[in-house]
Design an enzyme around this catalytic site. Structure first.
Site, short mmCIF file in Angstrom:
data_model
loop_
_atom_site.label_atom_id
_atom_site.label_comp_id
_atom_site.label_asym_id
_atom_site.label_seq_id
_atom_site.Cartn_x
_atom_site.Cartn_y
_atom_site.Cartn_z
N CYS A 50 -11.53 -11.69 16.89
CA CYS A 50 -12.26 -10.52 17.36
C CYS A 50 -13.48 -10.31 16.48
O CYS A 50 -13.40 -10.42 15.25
CB CYS A 50 -11.35 -9.30 17.34
SG CYS A 50 -9.89 -9.46 18.39
N LYS A 61 -3.71 5.23 5.74
CA LYS A 61 -4.10 5.79 7.04
C LYS A 61 -3.83 7.28 7.09
O LYS A 61 -2.83 7.77 6.56
CB LYS A 61 -3.31 5.12 8.17
CG LYS A 61 -3.61 3.65 8.39
CD LYS A 61 -2.84 3.13 9.60
CE LYS A 61 -3.06 1.65 9.79
NZ LYS A 61 -2.42 0.85 8.73
N ARG A 66 7.13 0.35 2.30
CA ARG A 66 6.89 -0.80 3.18
C ARG A 66 5.83 -1.71 2.57
O ARG A 66 5.05 -1.29 1.71
CB ARG A 66 6.50 -0.35 4.58
CG ARG A 66 5.08 0.15 4.75
CD ARG A 66 4.98 1.23 5.81
NE ARG A 66 5.35 2.52 5.24
CZ ARG A 66 4.74 3.66 5.56
NH1 ARG A 66 3.79 3.67 6.47
NH2 ARG A 66 5.10 4.78 4.99
N ASP A 88 -8.19 4.42 8.55
CA ASP A 88 -7.71 3.76 7.33
C ASP A 88 -8.78 4.01 6.27
O ASP A 88 -9.88 3.46 6.33
CB ASP A 88 -7.53 2.26 7.58
CG ASP A 88 -6.38 1.68 6.77
OD1 ASP A 88 -6.14 2.20 5.66
OD2 ASP A 88 -5.72 0.75 7.25
N CYS A 120 -13.09 -7.63 13.61
CA CYS A 120 -11.90 -7.73 12.76
C CYS A 120 -12.17 -7.27 11.32
O CYS A 120 -13.15 -7.70 10.70
CB CYS A 120 -11.39 -9.16 12.76
SG CYS A 120 -9.94 -9.42 11.71
N CYS A 151 -5.50 -16.90 13.83
CA CYS A 151 -5.31 -16.05 15.01
C CYS A 151 -5.53 -16.87 16.29
O CYS A 151 -6.22 -17.89 16.26
CB CYS A 151 -6.31 -14.90 15.00
SG CYS A 151 -6.09 -13.75 13.62
N ARG A 196 -10.42 -8.11 8.82
CA ARG A 196 -10.10 -9.20 7.91
C ARG A 196 -10.96 -10.43 8.22
O ARG A 196 -10.59 -11.56 7.89
CB ARG A 196 -8.61 -9.57 8.01
CG ARG A 196 -7.68 -8.50 7.46
CD ARG A 196 -6.27 -9.02 7.22
NE ARG A 196 -5.43 -7.99 6.65
CZ ARG A 196 -4.40 -7.43 7.28
NH1 ARG A 196 -4.06 -7.83 8.49
NH2 ARG A 196 -3.69 -6.47 6.69
N ASP A 243 -12.74 -0.10 11.30
CA ASP A 243 -12.92 -0.32 9.87
C ASP A 243 -14.29 -0.96 9.63
O ASP A 243 -14.69 -1.86 10.37
CB ASP A 243 -11.83 -1.25 9.34
CG ASP A 243 -10.45 -0.62 9.41
OD1 ASP A 243 -10.31 0.54 8.96
OD2 ASP A 243 -9.52 -1.27 9.92
N ARG A 250 0.82 -1.21 0.00
CA ARG A 250 0.00 0.00 0.00
C ARG A 250 0.86 1.26 0.00
O ARG A 250 0.50 2.27 -0.59
CB ARG A 250 -0.94 -0.02 1.21
CG ARG A 250 -1.83 1.22 1.34
CD ARG A 250 -2.82 1.11 2.48
NE ARG A 250 -3.85 0.14 2.18
CZ ARG A 250 -3.96 -1.06 2.76
NH1 ARG A 250 -3.09 -1.44 3.67
NH2 ARG A 250 -4.93 -1.89 2.43
N TYR A 251 1.98 1.22 0.70
CA TYR A 251 2.84 2.39 0.83
C TYR A 251 4.15 2.15 0.12
O TYR A 251 4.63 1.02 0.03
CB TYR A 251 3.10 2.70 2.32
CG TYR A 251 1.85 2.93 3.11
CD1 TYR A 251 1.16 4.14 3.02
CD2 TYR A 251 1.34 1.95 3.95
CE1 TYR A 251 0.01 4.36 3.75
CE2 TYR A 251 0.19 2.17 4.69
CZ TYR A 251 -0.48 3.38 4.58
OH TYR A 251 -1.62 3.59 5.30
#
Length: 364
Positions: free
Chosen positions: A123, A331, A110, A324, A126, A119, A128, A287, A106-107
């Site tokens: 959560c 972000k 990085r 985001d 989440c 996981c 994702r 999100d 995305r950037y």
């Protein structure tokens, strides 16, 4: 159920009447643990067809009631099957920015490396949630090799952020192999690992795993913590194992309705992180993943919440409040503003007590 001394939310130690000894994964598990009722079971069976559940014993022991700040984060709810028109299965555009499986770019400087989509706990908010789960699995050797080759050939990438899933669910052997591969790329200067393991399943972050994280690169661990009570003695011990190897630990949290959306709860969370030598890094605006509306806190409310802590909480504990942007646009900080320009051309600045002060006209 758990009985807790509620006088001090930062130092309570739960006593479990019926200890959970294994990860809760099914509606039957939740029923047996007393976290849901038989009347809820049919609707939760529908939720289970879409989204995974996993609550490890260490995290389950913190739950006072199904809708307390801990239980609310991880116990499934029938509302998850209701999708708001504003919600999106890929709210931050990961899929469109994935040149090869396991990589998100995305950037400019990085990239994300997602070696697995599993996981320690799932959560309910989440972003994702459409991708993670027991079936998400681990990149096999060939897929991981292709992801590492992509990083190896893109010399403009200077930082690798390992996420997922949760990278600390890997075996120490596989983690060490990835670290060795990244160390062999001269252009990679920084490695960051984002993880829920320190609070969700702290025993997994043992000395062997902490050893596997050691590297000559600049290494950072970012622990996902949403409530002060998550930083139990076991969680703090896991974090100290990393800190003892000269790896700094940052904290990231999601602003969540019913979890940390009061001045008292957010202040306790920030103070608990600093007490554990965790530097609060990001406070994320939720999100808009499918079925997460019950956790939503409007941005203006989040800004007022943070503003209420200005002057009360040390700057060491002050996170960057970020959004985001949906669609993969990155972000941006959305913190409350304190500087304003008046009609006379002079700047006004708002103090922590709410008073407004005029500054001298800036030169140039």
């Amino acid at each position: 159920m758990n009985v807790i001394d509620s006088k001090n939310p930062e130092s309570r130690h739960p006593r479990t009447a019926s200890p959970v000894t294994r990860t809760l994964r099914t509606v039957t598990d939740l029923l047996e643990a007393g976290l849901v009722t038989p009347a809820q079971a049919p609707a939760l069976d529908q939720v289970a067809q879409q989204y995974a559940t996993a609550i490890p014993p260490a995290f389950a022991s913190l739950i006072e009631s199904p809708d307390d700040p801990i239980g609310r984060q991880v116990i499934p709810d029938a509302a998850e099957c209701t999708v708001d028109p504003t919600e999106d299965p890929d709210p931050i555009g990961d899929d469109a920015l994935s040149p090869v499986p396991g990589i998100v770019h995305r950037y400019a400087d990085r990239a994300l490396l997602k070696p697995l989509l599993v996981c320690p706990l799932y959560c309910r908010f989440c972003f994702r949630r459409e991708h993670v789960g027991p079936g998400g699995g681990v990149l096999d050797d060939a897929a991981l090799g292709r992801a590492l080759d992509w990083l190896r050939t893109h010399t403009d990438i200077h930082e690798v952020v390992m996420t997922g899933g949760d990278p600390l669910m890997l075996s120490p052997r596989r983690m060490r192999a990835i670290m060795t591969a990244l160390e062999g790329m001269a252009h990679i200067h920084t490695i960051r690992i984002h993880s829920r393991v320190p609070v969700a399943d702290p025993e997994r972050l043992n000395d062997e795993m902490a050893d596997a994280l050691e590297t000559t690169r600049s290494m950072w661990l970012v622990a996902h913590v949403n409530h002060a009570r998550e930083l139990t003695p076991a969680a703090r011990a896991a974090i100290r194992r990393v800190q003892a190897r000269a790896i700094p630990v940052l904290g990231q949290s999601v602003l969540l309705r019913g979890v940390n959306d009061t001045p008292e709860a957010l202040e306790a969370l920030l103070r608990a992180q600093v007490a554990a030598r965790i530097r609060p890094y990001y406070l994320h605006q939720l999100d808009p993943a499918p079925g997460t509306a019950r956790f939503h806190v409007p941005i203006r409310e989040g800004q007022r919440l943070l503003a209420s802590l200005r002057g009360r909480v040390t700057g060491i504990a002050w996170p960057t409040y970020v959004l985001d942007i949906p669609g993969g646009h990155g972000k941006v900080p959305i913190a409350p503003g304190y500087l304003h320009e008046g009609p006379d051309g002079y700047l006004r600045v708002e103090a922590p007590d709410g008073t407004i002060h005029r500054l001298a006209r800036e030169r140039g």
